[in-house]
Design a protein around this motif. Structure first.
Motif, PDB file in Angstrom:
ATOM      1  N   GLY A  64       0.019  -7.810  14.282  1.00 22.74           N
ATOM      2  CA  GLY A  64      -1.217  -8.453  14.687  1.00 22.74           C
ATOM      3  C   GLY A  64      -2.437  -7.564  14.724  1.00 22.74           C
ATOM      4  O   GLY A  64      -3.522  -8.005  15.119  1.00 22.74           O
ATOM      5  N   ALA A  65      -2.322  -6.306  14.290  1.00 25.29           N
ATOM      6  CA  ALA A  65      -3.465  -5.389  14.340  1.00 25.29           C
ATOM      7  C   ALA A  65      -4.486  -5.674  13.243  1.00 25.29           C
ATOM      8  O   ALA A  65      -5.630  -5.236  13.335  1.00 25.29           O
ATOM      9  CB  ALA A  65      -2.989  -3.943  14.245  1.00 25.29           C
ATOM     10  N   GLY A  66      -4.072  -6.381  12.190  1.00 28.41           N
ATOM     11  CA  GLY A  66      -4.988  -6.677  11.087  1.00 28.41           C
ATOM     12  C   GLY A  66      -4.767  -5.825   9.853  1.00 28.41           C
ATOM     13  O   GLY A  66      -5.667  -5.669   9.021  1.00 28.41           O
ATOM     14  N   LYS A  67      -3.554  -5.289   9.690  1.00 28.00           N
ATOM     15  CA  LYS A  67      -3.248  -4.394   8.573  1.00 28.00           C
ATOM     16  C   LYS A  67      -3.439  -5.076   7.221  1.00 28.00           C
ATOM     17  O   LYS A  67      -4.055  -4.514   6.321  1.00 28.00           O
ATOM     18  CB  LYS A  67      -1.801  -3.891   8.693  1.00 28.00           C
ATOM     19  CG  LYS A  67      -1.501  -3.119   9.948  1.00 28.00           C
ATOM     20  CD  LYS A  67      -0.057  -2.662   9.990  1.00 28.00           C
ATOM     21  CE  LYS A  67       0.943  -3.814  10.034  1.00 28.00           C
ATOM     22  NZ  LYS A  67       0.821  -4.623  11.292  1.00 28.00           N
ATOM     23  N   SER A  68      -2.884  -6.272   7.073  1.00 21.58           N
ATOM     24  CA  SER A  68      -2.950  -6.945   5.774  1.00 21.58           C
ATOM     25  C   SER A  68      -4.387  -7.312   5.433  1.00 21.58           C
ATOM     26  O   SER A  68      -4.799  -7.229   4.268  1.00 21.58           O
ATOM     27  CB  SER A  68      -2.042  -8.182   5.752  1.00 21.58           C
ATOM     28  OG  SER A  68      -2.403  -9.092   6.769  1.00 21.58           O
ATOM     29  N   THR A  69      -5.167  -7.702   6.437  1.00 18.43           N
ATOM     30  CA  THR A  69      -6.574  -8.044   6.201  1.00 18.43           C
ATOM     31  C   THR A  69      -7.359  -6.819   5.756  1.00 18.43           C
ATOM     32  O   THR A  69      -8.115  -6.867   4.776  1.00 18.43           O
ATOM     33  CB  THR A  69      -7.203  -8.634   7.471  1.00 18.43           C
ATOM     34  OG1 THR A  69      -6.493  -9.825   7.826  1.00 18.43           O
ATOM     35  CG2 THR A  69      -8.674  -8.962   7.259  1.00 18.43           C
ATOM     36  N   LEU A  70      -7.186  -5.699   6.454  1.00 20.82           N
ATOM     37  CA  LEU A  70      -7.889  -4.478   6.084  1.00 20.82           C
ATOM     38  C   LEU A  70      -7.478  -4.018   4.692  1.00 20.82           C
ATOM     39  O   LEU A  70      -8.330  -3.656   3.867  1.00 20.82           O
ATOM     40  CB  LEU A  70      -7.609  -3.376   7.107  1.00 20.82           C
ATOM     41  CG  LEU A  70      -8.150  -1.980   6.761  1.00 20.82           C
ATOM     42  CD1 LEU A  70      -9.665  -2.018   6.572  1.00 20.82           C
ATOM     43  CD2 LEU A  70      -7.752  -0.967   7.836  1.00 20.82           C
ATOM     44  N   ALA A  71      -6.186  -4.018   4.419  1.00 23.31           N
ATOM     45  CA  ALA A  71      -5.699  -3.567   3.115  1.00 23.31           C
ATOM     46  C   ALA A  71      -6.278  -4.427   1.992  1.00 23.31           C
ATOM     47  O   ALA A  71      -6.697  -3.915   0.949  1.00 23.31           O
ATOM     48  CB  ALA A  71      -4.178  -3.590   3.086  1.00 23.31           C
ATOM     49  N   ALA A  72      -6.322  -5.741   2.189  1.00 26.78           N
ATOM     50  CA  ALA A  72      -6.858  -6.641   1.165  1.00 26.78           C
ATOM     51  C   ALA A  72      -8.355  -6.421   0.961  1.00 26.78           C
ATOM     52  O   ALA A  72      -8.853  -6.439  -0.175  1.00 26.78           O
ATOM     53  CB  ALA A  72      -6.590  -8.088   1.556  1.00 26.78           C
ATOM     54  N   ARG A  73      -9.085  -6.188   2.043  1.00 21.87           N
ATOM     55  CA  ARG A  73     -10.527  -5.956   1.929  1.00 21.87           C
ATOM     56  C   ARG A  73     -10.815  -4.642   1.205  1.00 21.87           C
ATOM     57  O   ARG A  73     -11.745  -4.551   0.396  1.00 21.87           O
ATOM     58  CB  ARG A  73     -11.176  -5.976   3.311  1.00 21.87           C
ATOM     59  CG  ARG A  73     -11.143  -7.353   3.964  1.00 21.87           C
ATOM     60  CD  ARG A  73     -11.680  -7.322   5.381  1.00 21.87           C
ATOM     61  NE  ARG A  73     -13.137  -7.186   5.406  1.00 21.87           N
ATOM     62  CZ  ARG A  73     -13.851  -7.080   6.528  1.00 21.87           C
ATOM     63  NH1 ARG A  73     -13.237  -7.060   7.714  1.00 21.87           N
ATOM     64  NH2 ARG A  73     -15.169  -6.983   6.476  1.00 21.87           N
ATOM     65  N   LEU A  74     -10.008  -3.631   1.472  1.00 24.16           N
ATOM     66  CA  LEU A  74     -10.174  -2.365   0.763  1.00 24.16           C
ATOM     67  C   LEU A  74      -9.898  -2.541  -0.734  1.00 24.16           C
ATOM     68  O   LEU A  74     -10.660  -2.052  -1.574  1.00 24.16           O
ATOM     69  CB  LEU A  74      -9.239  -1.304   1.338  1.00 24.16           C
ATOM     70  CG  LEU A  74      -9.588  -0.735   2.706  1.00 24.16           C
ATOM     71  CD1 LEU A  74      -8.466   0.173   3.191  1.00 24.16           C
ATOM     72  CD2 LEU A  74     -10.908   0.023   2.668  1.00 24.16           C
ATOM     73  N   ALA A  75      -8.814  -3.209  -1.050  1.00 24.68           N
ATOM     74  CA  ALA A  75      -8.458  -3.420  -2.455  1.00 24.68           C
ATOM     75  C   ALA A  75      -9.571  -4.174  -3.178  1.00 24.68           C
ATOM     76  O   ALA A  75      -9.925  -3.844  -4.320  1.00 24.68           O
ATOM     77  CB  ALA A  75      -7.135  -4.165  -2.560  1.00 24.68           C
ATOM     78  N   ASP A  76     -10.151  -5.175  -2.518  1.00 20.86           N
ATOM     79  CA  ASP A  76     -11.246  -5.942  -3.127  1.00 20.86           C
ATOM     80  C   ASP A  76     -12.452  -5.055  -3.425  1.00 20.86           C
ATOM     81  O   ASP A  76     -13.132  -5.236  -4.441  1.00 20.86           O
ATOM     82  CB  ASP A  76     -11.667  -7.083  -2.195  1.00 20.86           C
ATOM     83  CG  ASP A  76     -10.676  -8.235  -2.180  1.00 20.86           C
ATOM     84  OD1 ASP A  76      -9.825  -8.291  -3.097  1.00 20.86           O
ATOM     85  OD2 ASP A  76     -10.746  -9.061  -1.260  1.00 20.86           O
ATOM     86  N   ARG A  77     -12.712  -4.097  -2.543  1.00 21.59           N
ATOM     87  CA  ARG A  77     -13.888  -3.236  -2.704  1.00 21.59           C
ATOM     88  C   ARG A  77     -13.703  -2.147  -3.763  1.00 21.59           C
ATOM     89  O   ARG A  77     -14.685  -1.532  -4.166  1.00 21.59           O
ATOM     90  CB  ARG A  77     -14.242  -2.579  -1.373  1.00 21.59           C
ATOM     91  CG  ARG A  77     -14.927  -3.536  -0.403  1.00 21.59           C
ATOM     92  CD  ARG A  77     -15.366  -2.818   0.840  1.00 21.59           C
ATOM     93  NE  ARG A  77     -16.203  -3.687   1.649  1.00 21.59           N
ATOM     94  CZ  ARG A  77     -17.417  -3.373   2.075  1.00 21.59           C
ATOM     95  NH1 ARG A  77     -17.928  -2.193   1.765  1.00 21.59           N
ATOM     96  NH2 ARG A  77     -18.124  -4.209   2.810  1.00 21.59           N
ATOM     97  N   LEU A  78     -12.484  -1.940  -4.193  1.00 20.71           N
ATOM     98  CA  LEU A  78     -12.229  -0.836  -5.119  1.00 20.71           C
ATOM     99  C   LEU A  78     -12.288  -1.259  -6.585  1.00 20.71           C
ATOM    100  O   LEU A  78     -11.953  -0.469  -7.477  1.00 20.71           O
ATOM    101  CB  LEU A  78     -10.894  -0.168  -4.800  1.00 20.71           C
ATOM    102  CG  LEU A  78     -10.889   0.618  -3.488  1.00 20.71           C
ATOM    103  CD1 LEU A  78      -9.547   1.283  -3.259  1.00 20.71           C
ATOM    104  CD2 LEU A  78     -11.989   1.664  -3.454  1.00 20.71           C
ATOM    105  N   ASP A  79     -12.679  -2.502  -6.831  1.00 20.64           N
ATOM    106  CA  ASP A  79     -13.010  -2.937  -8.203  1.00 20.64           C
ATOM    107  C   ASP A  79     -11.920  -2.635  -9.224  1.00 20.64           C
ATOM    108  O   ASP A  79     -12.178  -2.026 -10.273  1.00 20.64           O
ATOM    109  CB  ASP A  79     -14.325  -2.277  -8.653  1.00 20.64           C
ATOM    110  CG  ASP A  79     -15.470  -2.520  -7.677  1.00 20.64           C
ATOM    111  OD1 ASP A  79     -15.629  -3.667  -7.227  1.00 20.64           O
ATOM    112  OD2 ASP A  79     -16.192  -1.551  -7.360  1.00 20.64           O
ATOM    113  N   GLY A  80     -10.692  -3.008  -8.915  1.00 19.23           N
ATOM    114  CA  GLY A  80      -9.610  -2.834  -9.869  1.00 19.23           C
ATOM    115  C   GLY A  80      -8.919  -1.486  -9.823  1.00 19.23           C
ATOM    116  O   GLY A  80      -7.978  -1.260 -10.588  1.00 19.23           O
ATOM    117  N   LEU A  81      -9.353  -0.599  -8.921  1.00 19.44           N
ATOM    118  CA  LEU A  81      -8.723   0.717  -8.818  1.00 19.44           C
ATOM    119  C   LEU A  81      -7.486   0.707  -7.931  1.00 19.44           C
ATOM    120  O   LEU A  81      -6.783   1.718  -7.858  1.00 19.44           O
ATOM    121  CB  LEU A  81      -9.723   1.740  -8.248  1.00 19.44           C
ATOM    122  CG  LEU A  81     -10.922   2.100  -9.117  1.00 19.44           C
ATOM    123  CD1 LEU A  81     -11.838   3.055  -8.366  1.00 19.44           C
ATOM    124  CD2 LEU A  81     -10.470   2.718 -10.437  1.00 19.44           C
TER     125      LEU A  81
END
Length: 208
Positions: A32-49
């Motif tokens: 419930g800490a928000g790991k999956s949300t943070l990970a997905a937001r980071l991946a989105d910001r990395l533009d395919g990297l």
């Protein structure tokens, strides 16, 4: 998490992706800490990297949990294929030209892992993986941390996590009473275990 904090984390993840070769970033933390949300937001910001590979894909199937007598503790360390997860990380670190690696994911509507769900092409430089036990040091879990180039711990107060967990369980079919009992008896026991690994993280991130 505010935009400024997310920007800082995205820059740190991008720097890791741009070091050359395949890198693995792990995000650990309690349920419930928000790991999956943070990970997905980071991946989105990395533009395919980056590609996101969740640890939860290594949940044992419900039938196997029932056979082992562990269904009532689903989410505890011994209800995952930890050795299989570590073996996947080894394979992901050694990206092979021309070979796409397929990772499993966890379907919350089915409450089951689904094989071959996440393609990881060899040219993607960063794998972001998230889950409860990336910093756990018992049994086969102890092999995970050495396979991570960076490990972050996402910290969120129980006063914020617990209501979020209850709401999640209700959303996926439990009654309010069942959800509260599961959180108190299972999720929070796991959270206390996860917290023991906090000091092994390279970075502690304050959740919101």
């Amino acid at each position: 998490m505010d935009v400024t904090a997310l920007d800082h984390l995205a820059r740190r993840a991008r720097a890791l992706a741009e070091t050359g070769g395949r890198r693995v970033l792990g995000i650990a933390g309690p349920p419930g800490a928000g790991k999956s949300t943070l990970a997905a937001r980071l991946a989105d910001r990395l533009d395919g990297l980056a590609v996101l590979v969740p640890m939860d894909g290594f949940h044992l199937a419900q039938a196997e949990l029932e056979r082992l007598g562990r269904a009532g503790r689903k989410g505890a360390p011994d209800t995952f294929d930890a050795a299989g997860y570590a073996a996947l990380l080894v394979r992901l670190r050694a990206a092979e030209p021309g070979t796409t690696v397929y990772a499993p994911a966890f379907d919350r509507t089915l409450e089951e892992p689904v094989a071959g769900s996440v393609p990881v092409p060899p040219e993607v430089p960063l794998v972001i993986t998230e889950g409860n036990y990336l910093l756990h040091d018992e049994g086969p879990w102890s092999a995970v941390l050495p396979l991570l180039d960076e490990a972050w711990y996402l910290d969120l107060a129980p006063t914020r996590r617990v209501p979020r967990l209850v709401a999640r369980h209700v959303h996926f079919g439990k009654s309010e009473e069942q959800a509260r009992r599961w959180v108190n008896d299972s999720d929070e026991a796991n959270a206390r275990l996860v917290e023991r690994g906090r000091g092994r993280a390279h970075l502690v991130v304050r959740g919101e």
